[in-house]
Every structure is written in structure tokens, then in C-alpha cells.
Write a protein that holds these residues in place. Sequence first.
Motif, PDB file in Angstrom:
ATOM      1  N   UNK A   1       0.757  -1.126  -0.140  1.00  0.00           N
ATOM      2  CA  UNK A   1      -0.062  -0.053   0.058  1.00  0.00           C
ATOM      3  C   UNK A   1       0.867   1.262  -0.116  1.00  0.00           C
ATOM      4  N   UNK A   2       0.534   2.221  -0.792  1.00  0.00           N
ATOM      5  CA  UNK A   2       1.049   3.379  -0.956  1.00  0.00           C
ATOM      6  C   UNK A   2      -0.036   4.708  -0.827  1.00  0.00           C
ATOM      7  N   UNK A   3       0.523   5.502   0.074  1.00  0.00           N
ATOM      8  CA  UNK A   3      -0.412   7.000  -0.087  1.00  0.00           C
ATOM      9  C   UNK A   3       0.249   8.137  -0.152  1.00  0.00           C
ATOM     10  N   UNK A   4      -0.177   8.778  -1.149  1.00  0.00           N
ATOM     11  CA  UNK A   4       0.530  10.113  -1.226  1.00  0.00           C
ATOM     12  C   UNK A   4      -0.428  10.998  -1.411  1.00  0.00           C
ATOM     13  N   UNK A   5      -0.547  11.946  -0.264  1.00  0.00           N
ATOM     14  CA  UNK A   5      -1.846  12.798  -0.404  1.00  0.00           C
ATOM     15  C   UNK A   5      -1.452  14.030  -1.357  1.00  0.00           C
ATOM     16  N   UNK A   6      -2.720  14.713  -1.695  1.00  0.00           N
ATOM     17  CA  UNK A   6      -2.656  15.616  -2.843  1.00  0.00           C
ATOM     18  C   UNK A   6      -1.617  16.455  -2.710  1.00  0.00           C
ATOM     19  N   UNK A   7      -1.330  16.941  -1.270  1.00  0.00           N
ATOM     20  CA  UNK A   7      -0.078  17.905  -1.084  1.00  0.00           C
ATOM     21  C   UNK A   7       1.163  17.611  -1.407  1.00  0.00           C
ATOM     22  N   UNK A   8       1.340  16.222  -1.690  1.00  0.00           N
ATOM     23  CA  UNK A   8       2.676  15.525  -2.102  1.00  0.00           C
ATOM     24  C   UNK A   8       3.072  14.633  -0.904  1.00  0.00           C
ATOM     25  N   UNK A   9       2.459  14.851   0.362  1.00  0.00           N
ATOM     26  CA  UNK A   9       3.091  13.949   1.457  1.00  0.00           C
ATOM     27  C   UNK A   9       2.994  12.715   1.210  1.00  0.00           C
ATOM     28  N   UNK A  10       3.992  11.620   1.298  1.00  0.00           N
ATOM     29  CA  UNK A  10       4.309  10.448   1.156  1.00  0.00           C
ATOM     30  C   UNK A  10       3.960   9.878   2.576  1.00  0.00           C
ATOM     31  N   UNK A  11       2.685   9.494   2.762  1.00  0.00           N
ATOM     32  CA  UNK A  11       2.054   9.128   4.270  1.00  0.00           C
ATOM     33  C   UNK A  11       2.587   7.541   4.595  1.00  0.00           C
ATOM     34  N   UNK A  12       2.328   6.727   3.435  1.00  0.00           N
ATOM     35  CA  UNK A  12       2.664   5.501   3.663  1.00  0.00           C
ATOM     36  C   UNK A  12       3.252   5.054   2.208  1.00  0.00           C
ATOM     37  N   UNK A  13       4.470   4.366   2.634  1.00  0.00           N
ATOM     38  CA  UNK A  13       5.454   4.100   1.399  1.00  0.00           C
ATOM     39  C   UNK A  13       5.610   2.810   0.984  1.00  0.00           C
ATOM     40  N   UNK A  14       4.870   2.117   0.235  1.00  0.00           N
ATOM     41  CA  UNK A  14       4.855   0.802  -0.233  1.00  0.00           C
ATOM     42  C   UNK A  14       5.024  -0.338   1.115  1.00  0.00           C
ATOM     43  N   UNK A  15       3.959  -0.213   1.868  1.00  0.00           N
ATOM     44  CA  UNK A  15       3.817  -1.424   3.057  1.00  0.00           C
ATOM     45  C   UNK A  15       3.476  -2.567   2.544  1.00  0.00           C
ATOM     46  N   UNK A  16       3.773  -3.587   2.761  1.00  0.00           N
ATOM     47  CA  UNK A  16       3.178  -5.133   2.497  1.00  0.00           C
ATOM     48  C   UNK A  16       2.974  -5.732   3.813  1.00  0.00           C
ATOM     49  N   UNK A  17       1.834  -6.033   4.083  1.00  0.00           N
ATOM     50  CA  UNK A  17       1.565  -6.640   5.458  1.00  0.00           C
ATOM     51  C   UNK A  17       0.312  -7.464   5.522  1.00  0.00           C
ATOM     52  N   UNK A  18       0.467  -8.444   6.103  1.00  0.00           N
ATOM     53  CA  UNK A  18      -0.724  -9.591   6.229  1.00  0.00           C
ATOM     54  C   UNK A  18      -0.869  -9.691   7.610  1.00  0.00           C
ATOM     55  N   UNK A  19      -2.208  -9.790   8.239  1.00  0.00           N
ATOM     56  CA  UNK A  19      -2.716  -9.691   9.491  1.00  0.00           C
ATOM     57  C   UNK A  19      -3.257 -11.307   9.538  1.00  0.00           C
ATOM     58  N   UNK A  20      -2.939 -12.002  10.391  1.00  0.00           N
ATOM     59  CA  UNK A  20      -3.663 -13.364  10.557  1.00  0.00           C
ATOM     60  C   UNK A  20      -4.996 -13.209  11.281  1.00  0.00           C
ATOM     61  N   UNK A  21      -6.165 -13.920  10.551  1.00  0.00           N
ATOM     62  CA  UNK A  21      -7.488 -13.742  11.305  1.00  0.00           C
ATOM     63  C   UNK A  21      -7.370 -14.190  12.830  1.00  0.00           C
ATOM     64  N   UNK A  22      -8.003 -13.482  13.597  1.00  0.00           N
ATOM     65  CA  UNK A  22      -7.998 -13.618  15.045  1.00  0.00           C
ATOM     66  C   UNK A  22      -6.901 -13.048  15.801  1.00  0.00           C
ATOM     67  N   UNK A  23      -5.941 -12.298  15.107  1.00  0.00           N
ATOM     68  CA  UNK A  23      -4.703 -11.950  15.935  1.00  0.00           C
ATOM     69  C   UNK A  23      -5.065 -10.372  16.332  1.00  0.00           C
ATOM     70  N   UNK A  24      -4.213  -9.878  17.226  1.00  0.00           N
ATOM     71  CA  UNK A  24      -4.147  -8.681  17.623  1.00  0.00           C
ATOM     72  C   UNK A  24      -2.720  -8.154  17.545  1.00  0.00           C
ATOM     73  N   UNK A  25      -2.974  -6.864  16.380  1.00  0.00           N
ATOM     74  CA  UNK A  25      -1.484  -6.255  16.036  1.00  0.00           C
ATOM     75  C   UNK A  25      -1.752  -4.868  16.467  1.00  0.00           C
ATOM     76  N   UNK A  26      -0.556  -4.465  16.931  1.00  0.00           N
ATOM     77  CA  UNK A  26      -0.382  -2.734  17.500  1.00  0.00           C
ATOM     78  C   UNK A  26       0.448  -2.375  16.285  1.00  0.00           C
ATOM     79  N   UNK A  27       0.037  -1.256  15.854  1.00  0.00           N
ATOM     80  CA  UNK A  27       0.688  -0.490  14.833  1.00  0.00           C
ATOM     81  C   UNK A  27       1.414   0.735  15.532  1.00  0.00           C
ATOM     82  N   UNK A  28       2.621   0.764  16.002  1.00  0.00           N
ATOM     83  CA  UNK A  28       3.415   1.606  16.870  1.00  0.00           C
ATOM     84  C   UNK A  28       4.232   2.869  16.091  1.00  0.00           C
ATOM     85  N   UNK A  29       4.203   4.116  16.507  1.00  0.00           N
ATOM     86  CA  UNK A  29       5.222   4.888  15.700  1.00  0.00           C
ATOM     87  C   UNK A  29       4.819   6.278  16.299  1.00  0.00           C
ATOM     88  N   UNK A  30       5.991   7.330  15.846  1.00  0.00           N
ATOM     89  CA  UNK A  30       5.623   8.451  16.440  1.00  0.00           C
ATOM     90  C   UNK A  30       4.751   9.120  15.554  1.00  0.00           C
TER      91      UNK A  30
END
Length: 219
Positions: A1-30
Motif C-alpha cells: 500500500x502506498x498513500x501520497x496525499x494531494x499536497x505531496x506528502x508520502x504518508x505510507x510508502x510501499x507497505x506490505x502486510x498480512x494480518x492473520x485472522x484472530x490476531x491482535x496487531x499493534x501499529x506503533x510509531x511517532x
Amino acid sequence: MTKRYANGTLAVDGVSLEVAAGSFVALVGTSGSGKSTLLKMVNRLVEPTGGSIAIGGEPVDQVPAHLLRRRIGYVFQNIGLFPHLTVGENIAIGLRLRGEKHNDARVAELLDLIELPDDVAGRRPDALSGGQRQRVGVARALAIKPGLMLMDEPFGALDPVTRDTLGHAVRRLHGTLGLTTIMVTHDMAEALLFADRVLVMQHGRIVADATPHEMLSGA
Ligand code: ADP
Ligand code: ADP
């Protein structure tokens, strides 16, 4: 997944991710690392500019956004309860999203799930504590019987003791309902405490992916 907002900000830069059914995942960061953008792409609050997302093999861009929101529970930081409605009516909005009628028994059942007394249903949100309000937000998200729960800083505004109580309640619900859960937080301690898997985001990328045990043992 990639997301570049209209103002040019690259918010998500080519993330590949699989989340298993039934799991509890935390996404941490500043702040600004792209966590919310990533989360919001899952229920199409934000449309990706590259890549694709599928739930149970079904690409989300083939499901109308309003139908997707009947299947995906979403809890955000300032839960946004309607102040002029009672707690029961606020929860019933979740039922209505799912096409069900207001049903006092279902509301009571949902209050029970999040361990709030039934008499709370008749109160207005401003007559509740912050932690109780946050529980109501969780109950409203659960009303749609989601298979997937997205939580954006669900405990962000709470004091540490309330956060722990509510965190354990959410953790128990996750176990009882087998609910796949993705939680965004800036707080590593919170992630380590409640999640089975911790993903660390930095500048739109995932820079670490491990279990709390692995993180704590430095593996
Ligand atoms: P986080 O949830 O980790 O704080 P966000 O996903 O909210 O990160 O933001 C990632 C980056 O994208 C930040 O630089 C933020 O300023 C930017 N951003 C977020 N939303 C928008 C938007 N609607 N338009 C432009 N830039 C945005
Ligand atoms: P913010 O701009 O504060 O980050 P969001 O973009 O997270 O708010 O959400 C905008 C609005 O969309 C929320 O007030 C919420 O009512 C609604 N919303 C978001 N996700 C869902 C969902 N899965 N089901 C129902 N409503 C939703």
C-alpha cells in the motif's frame, strides 16, 4: 500500500502486510509516521494511491464503503458520542448501521460485554467518566458484530489506570469474540501489553515486526 496525499506528502510508502485472522496487531510509531493513514485505508476512509487491500481475499475497493463500515468496527480516539443522545441511543446507531432496529436487550448485552451496568443506557455521555465513554465507543463498534476491529489511539485520552482496565477489557473481548484487531498507538508500552504482534512504523514504512516477547528479549 502506498498513500501520497494531494499536497505531496508520502504518508505510507510501499507497505506490505498480512494480518492473520484472530490476531491482535499493534501499529506503533511517532506522530506523523503514517499509522492512521494505513488504518484508514483498510476501511476506505482514505483511498490508497498505490497497491491494494483485501479482507478475507476480497479486495476492499470492490465493496462499497458504506457496506464495508457495516462489517468493520472502528473506534477512534475522541469516540465522538452524540452528546444529545443517551448511551443506549448511541449504541443503537451501531445496530442501525447494520440494519437492526433499536433493541434494548441487544443494548444491554453490549453494555454487559464491555462491563458497564445496564442503568448507564439512559444517561447522556457527559454523565460518564472518560473511560466509560471509551467503553461505549467500543460497544457501538461491536454492535455491528464486526469480524475486524480497527482502533485508532483508543486509550489515548485516558489516565494510565483507566487505560489498563479498558485495555484488558478489549483484550478479553478479542479473545472471547475471536475478533481480528488492529490498534494504532504512539505508546510502545501499550502495544507490548495488549498486542500479539507489534509493527513499528517510521516515515511511512514498517521498520520492525515482532511479538512483544521478541521485542522485549531484543531478538
Ligand atoms: P500518524 O497516524 O502516525 O500520526 P498520519 O497517517 O496521521 O500519521 O500522517 C502521516 C503523514 O501524512 C503526516 O505527515 C501527516 O501530516 C500527513 N497527512 C495525514 N493526513 C493528511 C491529509 N489529509 N492531507 C495531507 N497530509 C496528511
Ligand atoms: P478524524 O477526522 O477525527 O480523524 P475520522 O476520519 O477517523 O475522524 O472519521 C471521520 C468520521 O467518519 C467519524 O466521525 C466517524 O463518525 C465516521 N466513521 C469512520 N469510520 C467509520 C466506520 N467504520 N463506521 C461508521 N462511521 C465511521
